[in-house]
Design an enzyme around this catalytic site. Sequence first.
Site, PDB file in Angstrom:
ATOM      1  N   ASP A 209      42.459  46.098  46.752  1.00  0.00           N
ATOM      2  CA  ASP A 209      43.670  45.819  45.548  1.00  0.00           C
ATOM      3  C   ASP A 209      44.720  46.759  45.951  1.00  0.00           C
ATOM      4  OD1 ASP A 209      44.669  45.413  42.792  1.00  0.00           O
ATOM      5  OD2 ASP A 209      44.265  47.666  42.642  1.00  0.00           O
TER       6      ASP A 209
ATOM      7  N   GLU B  49      40.461  40.317  47.566  1.00  0.00           N
ATOM      8  CA  GLU B  49      40.701  41.971  47.507  1.00  0.00           C
ATOM      9  C   GLU B  49      39.578  42.425  48.583  1.00  0.00           C
ATOM     10  OE1 GLU B  49      42.861  42.995  43.341  1.00  0.00           O
ATOM     11  OE2 GLU B  49      40.829  42.919  43.380  1.00  0.00           O
TER      12      GLU B  49
END
Length: 259
Positions: free
Chosen positions: A66, A134
Site C-alpha cells: 500500500d 498490494e
Amino acid sequence: MAGSILLALKLRWSRDREYYKIVKHLFGFLPNNIELYKLALIHRSASLFLEDGTPINNERLEFLGDAVIEAIVSDCLFIEFPERDEGFLTQLRSKIVSRSTLNALGLRLGLDRHIIVQGGGNFAQKHLYGDALEAMVGAMYLDKGYEFVNRLFINEILRRYINLSSMTRTETDFKSRLIEWGQKNKRRITFSTVNGEAFTSQHPTFRSAVLLDGAEIGTGEGGSKKEAEQRAAMHAAERLRETAPEGAFGHIEIDIETI
C-alpha cells in the site's frame, strides 16, 4: 543465455514451478525469492499458523505494498502533471490508489484466479483482489527493489489500465454528488467546516467533516473552505463505495481502460 536456461529450469522442474508461472504470466518477470509471492497470495481467511500461533498470510505484505503504490503513483503524477498544484495531485492520487480502483486492477490482472481464500471467496470482503495486488507489490519491493517495481507498476499497470487523461476529466464536484445521493436516498448529509490547527491570516487552512445522519464519515483539509469540503466529500464518497451495497454509490466512476 544463462538467464534463459535458469528460467526454463525453474518453470519446468522447480517444486514451485506453478508459482513461477503465475508471476511470469501476471507481471512478466522471474522472481528471485518465490516464497514472498506465495505468501502474497494467501488471504487471511486461509492463514497458516506457526506453532506459537502466529498467522501466516499476506496482510503484512499488503501493508507494505500500500505504501509502495502510493509512493509510485505520487512519483508518476508529479512527472506527468508538472503544472498542476498539490490539491489536484492529491485528488488524482486518491482516485488511483482507492480501494475500488485497486480492486478493479487486481481483477483485470487476473489475481482472482490465483489468490488462496478459505471457502472459495464466499465472504463479505469487497476488496480482496486489490489487497492481493498490494501484497504482490510488497513482495516485488522486497524481492527486486523500489526502482524495479516503480518501472513495472507505471509501465505495465498504470499506463496499460488507467486512462489518466480521462480520469482528470471525471466528476470532481464530490460535494454536490454527495448531497444529491443523500437526497435521493433520504439520508441527511451535512458539512462541518472550521479553521485548521495551523490557521493564520497569511496562510489560512480549513478542516471539514462530512456527517451522514449525524455520524462522521469523511474528513478533509485545504487552503479554502471549498477545497476542504471537496476533499472531505471525496473521502466520504470512497468510504460509502466500500461499505454500501454493490452499485449503491457507483455514480462516481473510476475510469479503467479495457485492453
